[in-house]
Structures are given as C-alpha cells and as structure tokens.
Design a protein around this motif. Structure first.
Motif, PDB file in Angstrom:
ATOM      1  N   HIS A 119      13.582 -29.310  87.269  1.00 26.45           N
ATOM      2  CA  HIS A 119      13.440 -30.096  86.025  1.00 26.45           C
ATOM      3  C   HIS A 119      13.544 -29.199  84.784  1.00 26.45           C
ATOM      4  CE1 HIS A 119      11.021 -33.736  84.292  1.00 26.45           C
ATOM      5  NE2 HIS A 119      12.149 -33.510  83.634  1.00 26.45           N
ATOM      6  N   ASP A 120      14.514 -29.464  83.912  1.00 26.96           N
ATOM      7  CA  ASP A 120      14.626 -28.720  82.651  1.00 26.96           C
ATOM      8  C   ASP A 120      13.414 -29.035  81.781  1.00 26.96           C
ATOM      9  OD1 ASP A 120      17.018 -27.495  83.259  1.00 26.96           O
ATOM     10  OD2 ASP A 120      18.261 -29.005  82.248  1.00 26.96           O
ATOM     11  N   ARG A 121      12.836 -27.992  81.181  1.00 27.13           N
ATOM     12  CA  ARG A 121      11.592 -28.185  80.432  1.00 27.13           C
ATOM     13  C   ARG A 121      11.834 -28.777  79.042  1.00 27.13           C
ATOM     14  NH1 ARG A 121       6.506 -29.117  81.980  1.00 27.13           N
ATOM     15  NH2 ARG A 121       5.057 -28.607  80.305  1.00 27.13           N
ATOM     16  N   ARG A 122      12.794 -28.194  78.334  1.00 35.11           N
ATOM     17  CA  ARG A 122      12.936 -28.635  76.933  1.00 35.11           C
ATOM     18  C   ARG A 122      14.385 -28.612  76.497  1.00 35.11           C
ATOM     19  NH1 ARG A 122      12.332 -24.861  72.091  1.00 35.11           N
ATOM     20  NH2 ARG A 122      12.732 -26.270  70.332  1.00 35.11           N
ATOM     21  N   TYR A 123      14.817 -29.678  75.827  1.00 33.33           N
ATOM     22  CA  TYR A 123      16.114 -29.699  75.134  1.00 33.33           C
ATOM     23  C   TYR A 123      15.841 -29.925  73.648  1.00 33.33           C
ATOM     24  CZ  TYR A 123      17.922 -31.242  79.779  1.00 33.33           C
ATOM     25  OH  TYR A 123      18.223 -31.375  81.098  1.00 33.33           O
ATOM     26  N   ALA A 124      16.655 -29.293  72.802  1.00 27.95           N
ATOM     27  CA  ALA A 124      16.587 -29.550  71.357  1.00 27.95           C
ATOM     28  C   ALA A 124      17.941 -29.180  70.769  1.00 27.95           C
ATOM     29  CB  ALA A 124      15.489 -28.710  70.718  1.00 27.95           C
ATOM     30  N   MET A 125      18.416 -29.983  69.846  1.00 25.99           N
ATOM     31  CA  MET A 125      19.752 -29.764  69.286  1.00 25.99           C
ATOM     32  C   MET A 125      19.686 -29.320  67.839  1.00 25.99           C
ATOM     33  SD  MET A 125      22.102 -30.151  71.410  1.00 25.99           S
ATOM     34  CE  MET A 125      23.562 -31.085  71.756  1.00 25.99           C
ATOM     35  N   ASP A 126      20.479 -28.309  67.511  1.00 20.10           N
ATOM     36  CA  ASP A 126      20.685 -27.920  66.121  1.00 20.10           C
ATOM     37  C   ASP A 126      21.905 -28.712  65.626  1.00 20.10           C
ATOM     38  OD1 ASP A 126      21.470 -26.793  63.760  1.00 20.10           O
ATOM     39  OD2 ASP A 126      21.245 -24.713  64.438  1.00 20.10           O
ATOM     40  N   THR A 127      21.672 -29.632  64.707  1.00 21.27           N
ATOM     41  CA  THR A 127      22.758 -30.527  64.272  1.00 21.27           C
ATOM     42  C   THR A 127      23.303 -30.127  62.887  1.00 21.27           C
ATOM     43  OG1 THR A 127      21.120 -32.071  63.400  1.00 21.27           O
ATOM     44  CG2 THR A 127      21.921 -32.488  65.623  1.00 21.27           C
ATOM     45  N   THR A 128      23.100 -28.868  62.529  1.00 25.36           N
ATOM     46  CA  THR A 128      23.544 -28.411  61.203  1.00 25.36           C
ATOM     47  C   THR A 128      25.051 -28.628  61.013  1.00 25.36           C
ATOM     48  OG1 THR A 128      21.872 -26.691  61.347  1.00 25.36           O
ATOM     49  CG2 THR A 128      23.523 -26.439  59.626  1.00 25.36           C
ATOM     50  N   LYS A 129      25.841 -28.314  62.058  1.00 27.48           N
ATOM     51  CA  LYS A 129      27.299 -28.375  61.894  1.00 27.48           C
ATOM     52  C   LYS A 129      27.769 -29.787  61.549  1.00 27.48           C
ATOM     53  CE  LYS A 129      31.624 -27.495  64.375  1.00 27.48           C
ATOM     54  NZ  LYS A 129      32.221 -26.850  65.573  1.00 27.48           N
ATOM     55  N   ILE A 130      27.351 -30.759  62.323  1.00 27.03           N
ATOM     56  CA  ILE A 130      27.837 -32.127  62.059  1.00 27.03           C
ATOM     57  C   ILE A 130      27.262 -32.654  60.736  1.00 27.03           C
ATOM     58  CG2 ILE A 130      26.068 -33.293  63.494  1.00 27.03           C
ATOM     59  CD1 ILE A 130      28.367 -35.277  64.259  1.00 27.03           C
ATOM     60  N   HIS A 131      26.094 -32.171  60.362  1.00 26.75           N
ATOM     61  CA  HIS A 131      25.514 -32.589  59.083  1.00 26.75           C
ATOM     62  C   HIS A 131      26.315 -31.998  57.914  1.00 26.75           C
ATOM     63  CE1 HIS A 131      22.810 -33.842  56.044  1.00 26.75           C
ATOM     64  NE2 HIS A 131      22.505 -32.597  55.702  1.00 26.75           N
ATOM     65  N   VAL A 132      26.572 -30.688  57.992  1.00 31.96           N
ATOM     66  CA  VAL A 132      27.252 -30.014  56.877  1.00 31.96           C
ATOM     67  C   VAL A 132      28.726 -30.436  56.802  1.00 31.96           C
ATOM     68  CG1 VAL A 132      28.024 -27.748  56.044  1.00 31.96           C
ATOM     69  CG2 VAL A 132      25.679 -28.058  56.857  1.00 31.96           C
TER      70      VAL A 132
END
Ligand code: NAD
Ligand code: TYD
Length: 369
Positions: free
Chosen positions: A299-312
């Motif tokens: 089981h993967d413990r944690r996912y989190a996305m950096d969405t700076t690119k699509i935002h900028v």
C-alpha cells in the motif's frame, strides 16, 4: 478540434468528460469507444446533453482494425485516451488484464494513431497542431511519498509500486516515446485520485457512501493513515480540456486537488455529511460503521501533486474544496438511486465484492487480521 475519439467513455472519468464537453462545446462531436468491462456502463451516458453529438462504439482498444476504421470513418482529429483497468486492488488479485489493456491497448491505439496521422499529414499537409493524442494517467506512477517529501512534480522519477501503477507507467513511456521518436503530437496528464458522480463503487468514496446508506461496514485499510490528493472529477475534466486546447505538444501536466487528508479523515467526513443529510437514518452516527481491515499489500502511503506547472502555464486550479466536492458527491448518490440500483445489479460487481471482502473479517482496531 471537432471530432474527438474518447476511449473508455462509459467509465467514471470518461463519462464525466463526455458530459462536460457536450454541455459546453457545441461544435464538438464525440465517438466513444468502450469495451463495457465491469467498470463501464451505459447507465453513465443515459442523461447526456445533446446526445446526437455522441456516438457509442462497443469495442476493444486492442482491436486494431476497429480503431483504424473509427479514425477514418469519423475523421478523428483528437484522441483522449481514458480506457484502462483502473483499480489497484484488482491489479493485485489479477494483473493480466492490466498489462493487456493498459500497455498493449495503449500500444495498439498509438500505432493506429500514428498510421492515421502520418497519412493525413502526407496527403493534406495538415500541421501538427491539428492532431492530438492525449493520454490520461495517474500520480501513482511516481510511487509513494513519506510525510516529509515534497509533492510529485512533472520531473519526479517514476517508481510505480502496484501492477496497476506499473502498467500505467509503461503506457506513459510508450506515449512519450511516440512523441519523441515519430513526432506524434502527444500530451500526457498525470492526475491524483478523482471522486464524484458515476464512480464505480469499488473505489473508496462511493463504496463508503453506499455502504453507509445500507448500514454496512466501512472498510478502512490498515491504520487509515494513508494520504491521497483528492480531486473532484469535474475539475479534472476542465484541466484536460485546457490541455487539449492550450497544452504544449510533447508536455506532461500534473493535476491534483491540493488537499491531502488521511483516508480515515475522508471516511469520517463522509460520515459527518451523511449524518447531516440523513439525520433520521437508523445508521446515524455513521462513523460507528467504520471498520479497520487488513491492509492492501504494498500500500502506497502518501500521494501529493505539485500543480504549479498547469497553474502557471494554463491558469488551471481546482474549483472544489474537498468539503464542497464531497457534499456534492454524497448528494449525487442520494439523488440517483436508479443508477446505484443498476450498477449494484451487475453480476460482476457482486462477484467482486464477495471475492474481495468475503474473506476479510473486520477487526475492531487498525492493523492486520
Ligand atoms: P474506470 O475503471 O471507471 O473506467 C474505465 C473504462 O475503460 C470502462 O468504461 C471500461 O469499460 C473501459 N475499458 C477497459 N478496458 C478497455 C478496453 N480494453 N477497450 C475499451 N475500453 C476499455 O476508470 P476511471 O476511474 O474512469 O479512469 C479513467 C482513466 O483515468 C484511466 O486511464 C485511469 O488510469 C486514469 N486515472 C484515474 C484516476 C481515478 O481516480 N479514477 C486518477 C488518475 C488517473
Ligand atoms: P482507491 O479508491 O481504491 O484508489 P487508489 O488505490 O487508486 O488510491 O483507494 C483510495 C485509498 O483508500 C487507498 O489508500 C486505499 C484506501 N481504501 C480503503 O481504506 N478501503 C477501501 O475499501 C478502499 C476501496 C480503499
């Protein structure tokens, strides 16, 4: 962009995407190629706005002559590739279908797209921008984060852990390679966990809502401390549509909800929402239905996305907060009992529930049985 081939458009995100486009884009025609596996249902397409701009083709993305025929017949200029085996637990129980559809199916589509695009380019001098192969992928290709790690960015190395994630990673690599080697105009998006209407109730959020309504146990794997970056499905559809119109060819974009609750908090929040919306239910408070069960292997413990690119680059950010999206979602399931009934009656769903949960006796506290 006028004639879009959507693969997997009878599934959760694909059907939401078709609803989204038909509602907003009067010039667009959609051909929907879907094999109608256990996860696909025409129930998801019953209430389409402007349904004459949607054509359903029942078939498999691994069927090359079928795909060739569709591209030619419908003058397809854009492919949005959702079709996949998508559930991690199933990939652990039986990875074969994941390799077949996610890897070989994507390969078949790419080959068909390449041949079709090359011929049109040669014959008509069509510029690159007039064709697009967009591949829908997942944050799970990046592996698992610790509590201290920064979120995944577009340059995070791939480290898929489950057979599902590995099959998606392989398909991402193939798509990228077709762009790099053959110049096929591709884009890729890697998105975090989606939730919302029409999601098959094997995934956490619809499973919890529907079980809670029936007073059944709400299974939380392990200690419930795993973290996902939940995104309301319509926000995902908006991001895909932006990438199709304004994304740079050859680029990948990370998409995520910018919120990372633990699974236990998600389940608790759903219980609180149900308590509020169904105060007279005999199952209130719904949190008493929470049951910790054996953890998922690997089981993967944690996912989190950096969405700076699509935002900028494209100006995208999610509109829904987790709270507002979950309230919308619970209300949708409460107001669509006929959909729930139709999906529940599918024999494959019944069989899966028995196989997957039949042998897992809930334990009163977290941890393994
Ligand atoms: P889903 O399981 O709900 O739907 C998949 C659809 O693909 C179904 O309609 C199924 O019938 C169809 N399909 C499967 N095999 C096929 C084949 N060989 N030929 C034709 N059609 C076939 O999946 P989803 O949750 O809507 O996910 C769609 C895409 O988004 C997938 O590629 C998935 O990897 C990706 N994704 C999903 C999430 C998520 O949280 N659900 C997050 C990120 C990325
Ligand atoms: P899921 O919806 O299967 O998506 P994914 O595995 O792609 O992230 O699961 C989301 C999270 O919830 C994941 O950490 C596993 C967990 N989970 C449970 O705790 N109980 C369940 O019954 C299910 C289906 C998932």
């Amino acid at each position: 962009m006028r004639n879009i081939l959507v693969t997997g458009g009878a599934g959760f995100i694909g059907s939401n995407f078709i609803h989204y486009i038909l509602k907003r884009e009067p010039q667009v025609f959609i051909v929907n190629l879907d094999a109608l596996t256990y996860a696909g249902s025409l129930e998801n397409l019953k209430d389409l706005p402007d349904p004459q701009r949607h054509t359903f083709v029942h078939g498999n993305i691994c069927d090359r002559p079928l795909v060739d025929g569709i591209l030619l017949k419908y003058h397809i200029d854009t492919i949005v590739h959702f079709a996949a085996e998508s559930h991690v637990d199933r990939s652990i129980l039986g990875p074969q279908d994941f390799v077949q559809t996610n890897i070989l199916g994507t390969f078949t589509l790419l080959e068909a797209a390449r041949a079709f695009w090359l011929e049109r380019k040669t014959k008509t001098g069509m510029p690159k921008e007039h064709f697009r192969f967009h591949h829908i992928s997942t944050d799970e290709v990046f592996g698992s984060l610790t509590a201290e790690d920064p979120p995944f960015s577009e340059t995070t190395p791939y480290q898929p852990n489950s057979p599902y994630a590995a099959s998606k990673a392989a398909s991402d690599h193939l798509v990228r390679a077709y762009g790099h080697t053959y110049g096929l105009p591709i884009t890729i998006s890697n998105c975090s966990n989606n939730y919302g209407p029409y999601q098959f109730p094997e995934k956490l959020i619809p499973l919890v809502i529907l079980n809670a309504l029936e007073g059944k146990p709400l299974p939380v794997y392990g200690d419930g401390g795993q973290i996902r970056d939940w995104l309301y499905v319509e926000d995902h559809c908006e991001a895909i549509w932006l990438i199709l119109r304004h994304g740079a060819i050859g680029e990948t974009y990370n998409i995520g909800g910018n919120n990372q609750p633990t699974n236990l908090r998600v389940v608790q929040t759903l219980c609180d929402i149900l308590d509020e919306l169904q105060p007279h239910s005999t199952h209130t408070p719904h949190s008493k239905l929470i049951h910790f069960v054996a953890d998922r292997p690997g089981h993967d413990r944690r996912y989190a996305m950096d969405t700076t690119k699509i935002h900028v680059k494209l100006g995208w950010r999610p509109k829904e907060t987790l709270e507002s999206g979950l309230v919308k979602t619970v209300k949708w399931y409460l107001t669509h009992p006929e959909w729930v009934e139709a999906i529940r009656n599918q024999t494959e769903y019944q069989a899966w529930l028995r196989r997957n949960y039949g042998h897992r006796e809930p334990t009163p506290k977290g941890g393994m049985e």
